[in-house]
Every structure is written in C-alpha cells, then in structure tokens.
Enzyme design. Structure first.
Site, PDB file in Angstrom:
ATOM      1  CE  LYS A   1      -1.787  -1.608   3.931  1.00  0.00           C
ATOM      2  NZ  LYS A   1      -3.232  -1.547   3.871  1.00  0.00           N
TER       3      LYS A   1
ATOM      4  CE  LYS B   1      -2.206   4.100   3.124  1.00  0.00           C
ATOM      5  NZ  LYS B   1      -3.534   3.470   2.885  1.00  0.00           N
TER       6      LYS B   1
HETATM    7  C1  26Q Z   1      -4.136  16.135  -2.319  1.00  0.00           C
HETATM    8  C2  26Q Z   1      -3.604  17.392  -2.515  1.00  0.00           C
HETATM    9  C3  26Q Z   1      -2.795  17.660  -3.589  1.00  0.00           C
HETATM   10  C4  26Q Z   1      -2.513  16.648  -4.471  1.00  0.00           C
HETATM   11  C5  26Q Z   1      -3.056  15.393  -4.277  1.00  0.00           C
HETATM   12  C6  26Q Z   1      -3.879  15.135  -3.206  1.00  0.00           C
HETATM   13  C7  26Q Z   1      -4.448  13.774  -2.992  1.00  0.00           C
HETATM   14  C8  26Q Z   1      -4.382  12.801  -3.988  1.00  0.00           C
HETATM   15  C9  26Q Z   1      -4.876  11.528  -3.773  1.00  0.00           C
HETATM   16  C10 26Q Z   1      -5.040  13.421  -1.799  1.00  0.00           C
HETATM   17  C11 26Q Z   1      -5.533  12.156  -1.599  1.00  0.00           C
HETATM   18  C12 26Q Z   1      -5.466  11.184  -2.574  1.00  0.00           C
HETATM   19  C13 26Q Z   1      -5.939   9.807  -2.409  1.00  0.00           C
HETATM   20  C14 26Q Z   1      -6.546   9.342  -1.343  1.00  0.00           C
HETATM   21  C15 26Q Z   1      -6.899   7.932  -1.207  1.00  0.00           C
HETATM   22  O1  26Q Z   1      -6.489   7.095  -1.998  1.00  0.00           O
HETATM   23  N1  26Q Z   1      -7.697   7.568  -0.202  1.00  0.00           N
HETATM   24  C16 26Q Z   1      -8.074   6.184   0.009  1.00  0.00           C
HETATM   25  O2  26Q Z   1      -9.296   5.952  -0.667  1.00  0.00           O
HETATM   26  C17 26Q Z   1      -9.638   4.573  -0.639  1.00  0.00           C
HETATM   27  C18 26Q Z   1     -10.890   4.386  -1.475  1.00  0.00           C
HETATM   28  O3  26Q Z   1     -12.010   4.872  -0.812  1.00  0.00           O
HETATM   29  C19 26Q Z   1      -9.815   4.087   0.778  1.00  0.00           C
HETATM   30  O4  26Q Z   1     -10.023   2.695   0.741  1.00  0.00           O
HETATM   31  C20 26Q Z   1      -8.590   4.401   1.619  1.00  0.00           C
HETATM   32  O5  26Q Z   1      -8.832   4.076   2.968  1.00  0.00           O
HETATM   33  C21 26Q Z   1      -8.225   5.861   1.479  1.00  0.00           C
HETATM   34  O6  26Q Z   1      -7.022   6.136   2.163  1.00  0.00           O
END
Ligand code: 26Q
Length: 833
Positions: free
Chosen positions: A566, A572
């Site tokens: 992951k 985590k």
């Molecule tokens: C934020 C600011 C600037 C640039 C990028 C971001 C950004 C990009 C991707 C913030 C967060 C993410 C991704 C988050 C993520 O993958 N969360 C996960 O989502 C899954 C699906 O619902 C869950 O199973 C996980 O628990 C969760 O961590």
C-alpha cells in the site's frame, strides 16, 4: 477551430454491415493484418510492443461495435446517467480484462498459440495506465468495471496525464523517483474526439454588464483560454455487450501561436504560452500534505470540472436544446472526494452566466445533481484553497462561492439564531491571516448525498469531522462500503483459483460474488483443501520468480507469505511491521526461534516524493532487510523483502500469493482500505485493527478467521493525553530489545543517525499514530497467526472461508448500493442483435 457537434438533417449513421466473428481464426487474421499492414512489422519478437498493440487492435474492433450500440441505446432512450468525476483513474493494464469481458480469452490464447506466442507474455508488454495514486484511483477503476457489467449508464471523466504515477527505483535502500512516460509507445486503447473539444477559461476578471434587454449579467472577461481535448477509452461490461466510456481530458493551447504575442514580435513568448497550456495535464500529483495549495493542481481540478460539465451540457442540448427543465432528473455528478468539488460552483456559473438561468433555478439543479464521496478522516488531508489564489485564477467562481456561502450562513442563522461560533465553524471560508476555501464544505452544501466508504468511516464522519452538517442535514449522509471487482481481482489475476472455484460451484460468481458462499461447504474437504493449497503454492512460486527478477533475491514458497503493500504513510504503520520483523530476528538470534513459522515478510509501496518520514521508513525497511537476509541464522526461517515499484499489475501477482494480509493502520485513520478485500478474495487471512472496512471483513468472515489486535477508535482517543510510549517500551522486554537494536546502529553501521527521527517518532508522547500502544498486541496476534499457519488443515480452512465470505466486497454490490440509494439509474437496454 470550430467543432460542429450538433446532428445535422443530412447526417447518417455509418452502418456496420456485419459483426466481427469472435473465433480464433478471425482474431488471428485481424492480428496479422494490424501487425503487418498497419504497424508495418515483419519479425515476431517476443518482447515487441507491436505484438501487444496488434492484439489490442483486434480486440478493440470487437469493442467498437458494442460501444456504438451502447451509445445509441442511451442516446435514443434519453436515459438518466451518472458522470463520475475523478482526478484519478488507476486503470492498470486493460488487455486481459477486455478479453475476459468480451469472452474471447480462450480464442485469443489459441490464435496466438498458432504462431507460437503466449498470451501471458503479450499481456506483460502492456504498461500500466497509472493515472492514480492508490486506493481512491483504483476504486474509480473498479467502479467503472462494475457499472458496465451491471449495464448502468455511467461515464467516467478524468485527466489524461502525460506522466502518471512515478516509478520507484531503490538505490542503496532509498526511493528514487522516475518519470512514468506511459504514452511513449502510444496507447492503443484511446480514441481522440477532437469534435468534442471544450474551451476552459482562466485568469482575467469578473465583471457585470447590462445586456440588450437591460438585465445585468455577470461576465468573466480578459481570460486566458485553454482547450480541453477528450480521449475516450472503452469500458466493457462482463459478457453483456455493454461498453461504457472513460473520457480523459488533455490540455492544448487554443491556438498553436498566440497571434497577438507573435505579431508583437516575440516568437518565443508565443510558443511558451502553448507550453503553459499543456502543462495543465502534464503530471499526476502524488498525494502528500506538502502538495497542498499548489496552483497547478487547482488548475487541473477546474480544468476537469469545467470540461466535463460543459461536455454534459453539450450532450444535453443536442437532445433538449435550451430546455433544462428535466436536466436534474436525467443527470447526476458523483464527486470522487473534494478534488473535483469546484464543479459545484462551475455548474452554477454555466447555468447562470452562459445559459441565462436565475440563481434559484440554477441552485435547485446543482443541489439535486451533485453527490459527494469522502475518502479520508485525517483533518490535515481536507482540501483548502487560498482565497487569494482563487481570485487570481478563477475570479468568477470566487464570486459564486461567496454568494453560496452568504446564503448558507443566512440558513444557519435561521436554524441556530445567534450561534456565531457555529457560523464560524461551518462557513465555507476559514477566516484568518490567509483566508481559505474549505472544499469539503462546498461539496457538502452543494450536494444531495454525502457518503463515506465504510460503515465505521461514515459513522465517524457524522460524529466527528462533519458533525455540524450531519446535524443540519441528517438525511444527506449515508454509507457506501467500498469493494473491488472480482473480474480483475480473482478471475483474471488468479486463473488457478478461478478454475478450481468454477469447477466446483460453476461460474456465476463472476457476476454474483455472493455465490462464492457455496465453496464454504468444501472448507473441510481434504481433497478440495489439497487442491486449494496447490493453487496457492503455484501462485507463490509465480510471485517468487517475479521477486527474483525485480530484486535478485530468492524466496521460498515454503514460507508463510506475510504481505503489506500500500502507499507508505505513517498512519498505515509500516513501521509497526518493521518492529515485528526486528523482534522475530532478535528472537531467532537469541535462540528463542524454535517453533516459529518460516516467514517471508513482504512490504511494498511508494512514498510521496516530499514525504520525508515515509521515505525514511522505506530506507529503514531496506536496511533491516539487508541485515536479516544476510544473516545465515535466518536462512529458511525469516526473510524481509521490499518489493520495488508496487503498482496495479504487481498486486495482480501479489494478492493471489499472500497467506497473511497486513491491515494494521491506527484505528480511525484508514477510511476503508481495498487491498484488504483483494487479499481476502484470494484466500489470505487478515491480521488487522478495527479500522475501515476491516470491521466489516471480520464480521463477514467470523472472528475465528481473522487475527484482531490493537486499540479501538475509542481507546485510541481516550489514550491521547496520557499516552506514555517510553514506559510502554520500558515495561516490555521484547520491545525494549527491538528499540535498543535500532538505537545501537545495528541496521545503520555506516550511516549514523539516519533513523533518529523514526525512533523519536515512536517514543513521542504526541505520536499521532500510537505505534507503541499496539506493539504488544500486534506481536501476540502475529504469534497466534504463525501457530495457526503451522496447522495446515486449519489454515487452509480459514483461507477457503475468507474467500467464500468475500461476496459483499464486490464493487457489483457497492454499485448496486450507489444506484439504489443515490443514482436511481435504469439499466441500459441494448437492441436484441
Ligand atoms: C491532495 C492534494 C494535492 C494533491 C493530491 C492530493 C491527494 C491525492 C490523492 C489526496 C488524496 C489522494 C488519495 C486518497 C486515497 O487514496 N484515499 C483512500 O481511498 C480509498 C478508497 O475509498 C480508501 O479505501 C482508503 O482508505 C483511502 O485512504
């Protein structure tokens, strides 16, 4: 450039006279045509990308017919549809999945076999479409697969990044990032649709003008415009002839040259502005708190939102002209986290400024078409944008957000007269020296549905993060537990287990995963157990070969495969896993290792390039691994391996081979997790905390088939304030020895001090992730798991039951839930033949 998209009276459909045969003969003949005549290649080299491309074209032709029919069916019936808006679609490879869903895996295998090629080798030539970071992006991809399979009219809208998720190389134990130029050899699945290009505005200023009828209108003037060009990727359903669409936008300069600049004599500047436009879709942002507030990221978000909404409205007007009276009945926009949440304000702008609607009607439409899914409980991960940046980049949208906020605050005033604290808390604008827009609040105020992604997560959203809003609008809040598609995550990636299951209970599980229940009656059957173990073993051998190729390390399929893959993040707790590895190493060294199960601990994942602590954790894993793996006393007993460049196709080899699935986040921090579900489906047993969907996994599989440890959410919260990791370490001999080993420099002889910050983080009373608090119960649970594994029959039974009871974690169920509670779509009905 002007693109005519409206149907003209003389336009006709080019009729496809006959359907392409789905036989090995026909596939081979098409393959030969593309390889020789279209791509102009003659020699068959096993690792040539052109072999793969030719197979894709043969498959794509067969998708194309079905794609057109699907489009015709939805247009003709004017069916209600959903647009899934996401900055990420982590699709991985597409070929195997396309063949499986078209039902021509066998025929294609045979066609290639006739010219001495192995389909597996050909599939390996495909690069991952890595347009996502992790869970949230992969979830979007699984959703598309399930929607197509359920015949739901859902279109995915995303960004066609030139560079996807970076590749990870390990150098001297450190992560090194490399650009992912996934489009370099071409991407044969996509169709450019220049005729649907849209113009996106940036910059300029917001103004009020009086129109011809004396009405005042808001206008956005002096803008810098960028073109959004769509590329469509087919999304086939499983053996149902439905092919949905993933539409990805690519940015281009509106004119090759800026003529004004050119005429003013600056050739270089005019070319540079072309570059600035194309920058927008250049690269996927890796998720890191440090990436917050980046202007280019906001440009990406608005670019996606505006292009997708304009595309939806264009399509609407082709059928309804300027009549928007039933628009809200026929459209729904699902926001994948707050990343596309500016769509709330953009839809208001398009309806009011471009289509002349008044505020009230536009708000009714917006509020009844937008739905928001939240994916995080970490307060620091909630998106905020500086008001000043919005004013500079999207001035008209800032006006609209202020207006939404003013009306919303008036509502709160009605509901809770005089409660100014509450107004401050709930305002879309966080006041302070640098005022910020709270994107989650904008999404909540603008949506009719707000959901979390696991039961626990949704409850914590209501009780914590979004409490004020849940009090105001309880009916808007709901849960939709995540899932994964069993087509990719069992049928395609685990052919051995898939055959065994189908031979035993039939094939219905591929579209109805609850059917897997039927294998639980074989959980105690000695013959079935032996075959189950054989499959697991050959999957472990396949993974061992892959590990050998990527790390040069030999691992034995005789060991228990204990796996944590992951993104690397403190919550985590990959560190907790390392502490356990060091503890086992210490036990074996001090002669207390008899009776321990031989164990391979496999850890993989990428750290955001700016996340210093996560990068130290990778270095730490690698250093500890080197010491363990080079100690002769560990041979055949303990191994620790870091799997480099973990991605979707790596997981396709890893999850079928895992015995033990590590889901060890601090309770209350992992929204759901989806890797946990992939492992379960493939017969791994989970060791985990009561966090995210682990809670529901344990409920489904039964507590006797799950290794539970750690503090609960409530216990964690109660501990804060009195948490004393030093005394926990001091009072636990095993823990003290582990920390002493780390501190002594045993794993970093020639790199003094490099793990100081890691060690400090564990000892810190303010440690957010409370690693020390769960050490003892983790080590004990691992011991129980190890002993359980030594009892082969018992373990196999647990493994079978995990797979058998994974039915609720199919995205088919998740999508049914979204459809029943939020979307209310009718399935697509294709013409018979
Ligand atoms: C934020 C600011 C600037 C640039 C990028 C971001 C950004 C990009 C991707 C913030 C967060 C993410 C991704 C988050 C993520 O993958 N969360 C996960 O989502 C899954 C699906 O619902 C869950 O199973 C996980 O628990 C969760 O961590």
């Amino acid at each position: 450039m002007t693109a005519k998209t409206d149907r003209q009276p003389g336009d006709r459909e080019l009729l496809q006279t006959s359907e392409l045969p789905m036989t090995a003969d026909a596939i081979l003949s098409d393959f030969t045509h593309y390889f020789g005549r279209m791509l102009g290649r003659r020699t068959i080299k096993v690792d040539s990308p052109f072999l793969y491309q030719s197979v894709v074209y043969a498959a794509r032709d067969r998708l194309m017919e079905r794609w057109n029919k699907t489009r015709n069916a939805t247009e003709a019936n004017d069916t209600r549809r959903v647009a899934y808006l996401s900055l990420e679609f982590l699709m991985g490879r597409l070929l195997r999945n396309a063949l499986l869903n078209l039902g021509i895996e066998k025929e294609t295998t045979e066609a290639l076999d006739r010219i001495g090629l192995d389909l597996e080798d050909v599939c390996e030539q495909e690069r991952d479409a890595g347009l996502g970071n992790g869970g949230l992006g992969r979830l979007a991809a699984c959703f598309l697969d399930s929607c197509a399979t359920l015949s739901l009219p859902v279109i995915g809208y995303g960004i066609r990044y030139q560079y996807g998720m970076f590749h990870q190389r390990i150098e001297n134990g450190f992560q090194v990032e490399e650009a992912d130029s996934w489009l370099r050899e071409g991407f044969p699945w996509e169709i450019e649709r220049i005729e649907y290009a849209q113009t996106i505005h940036f910059g300029g200023r917001s103004d009020v003008q009086i129109d011809a009828r004396g009405k005042s209108r808001h206008v956005w003037v002096d803008t810098h415009d960028v073109l959004a060009i769509p590329y469509d990727i087919p999304v086939p359903g499983f053996e149902n002839n439905v092919v949905n669409t993933l539409r990805l936008w690519s940015a281009a300069a509106r004119d090759e040259f800026d003529l004004e600049e050119f005429n003013a004599g600056s050739y270089a500047d005019s070319v540079a502005s072309k570059n600035e436009a194309e920058n927008i879709t250049m690269v996927l942002y890796p998720n890191a708190a440090t990436e917050n507030g980046q202007e280019l990221r906001l440009r990406q978000q608005y670019f996606l939102a505006s292009a997708s909404l304009q595309d939806t409205i264009r399509n609407w007007q082709e059928r309804h002209g300027d009549d928007f009276s039933t628009f809200a009945e026929k459209n729904c926009f699902q926001l994948n986290d707050t990343h596309p949440a500016v769509a709330v304000a953009e839809l208001m702008r398009l309806l009011i400024d471009v289509h002349g609607m008044d505020w009230g009607d536009a708000w009714d439409i917006t509020r009844s078409t937008m739905a928001y899914t939240n994916h995080t409980l970490l307060p620091e991960a909630l998106e905020m944008w500086p008001v000043a940046m919005f004013r500079r980049l999207l001035p008209r949208l800032l006006d609209i957000i202020y207006e939404i906020n003013a009306r919303f605050i008036a509502d709160i005033g009605q509901h809770w007269p005089g409660d100014n604290q509450r107004i401050r808390r709930m305002s879309l604008i966080q006041e302070g020296p640098e005022p910020m827009i709270r994107m989650a609040y904008l999404a909540i105020v603008g949506s009719f549905s707000i959901n979390g992604v696991a039961a626990l997560h949704s409850r914590l959203l209501r009780e914590g993060l979004f409490r004020d809003f849940a009090e105001l609008w309880p009916e808007r809040f709901n849960n939709k537990t995540n899932g994964v598609t069993q087509r990719r995550w069992l049928a395609a990636c685990n052919p051995g287990l898939s055959s065994l299951i189908s031979e035993t209970i039939g094939e219905k599980w591929k579209t109805d995963l609850d059917k897997l229940h039927a294998i639980s009656s074989y959980a105690g059957d000695k013959d079935f157990q032996a075959r189950w173990r054989d499959v697991k073993r050959s999957n472990k051998e396949r993974l061992a070969a892959d590990i050998k190729k990527k790390t040069k390390l030999s691992v034995s399929a005789d060991m228990m495969f204990d796996v944590q893959v992951k993104r690397i993040h403190e919550y985590k707790r990959q560190l907790l896993n390392v502490l356990h590895a060091i503890h086992l190493y210490d036990r074996i060294r001090r002669g207390d290792g008899d009776g321990l199960v031989p164990r391979l601990i496999l850890i993989g994942g990428k750290a955001a390039p700016g996340y210093v602590m996560a990068k130290s954790v990778i270095k730490c894993i690698n250093n500890v691994a080197r010491v363990i793996n080079s100690d002769p006393a560990m041979k055949g007993r303990l191994q620790l391996v870091f799997y480099p460049d973990y991605n979707v196709s790596a997981m396709e080899k890893i999850c079928p081979a895992a015995d033990l699935s590590e889901q060890i986040s601090t309770a209350g921090k992992e929204a759901s997790g989806t890797g946990n579900m992939k492992f379960m489906m493939n017969g791994a047993v989970t060791i985990g905390t009561l966090d995210g969907a682990n809670v529901e996994i344990r409920e489904a599989v039964g507590e006797e088939n799950f290794f539970l440890f750690g503090n609960t959410v409530e216990e964690i919260e109660a501990l804060r304030g009195s948490y004393d990791p030093l005394s926990i370490i001091d009072n636990d001999d095993d823990f003290r020895r582990v920390i002493n080993l780390l501190q002594s420099g045993h794993f970093n002889h020639f790199e003094p001090g490099i793990f100081d910050s890691i060690i400090q983080s564990i000892k810190e009373p303010a440690d957010m992730w409370m690693t020390a608090a769960d050490f003892r119960s983790f080590v004990d649970a691992q011991d129980v798991a190890g002993k359980a594994y030594l009892d082969k029959d018992r373990w196999t039974r647990m493994s079978i039951l995990n797979s058998a009871r994974s039915g609720r974690f199919s995205t088919d169920r998740t999508m049914r839930d979204y459809n029943n509670d939020i979307w209310h779509l009718d399935p697509i009905v294709l013409d018979a033949k």
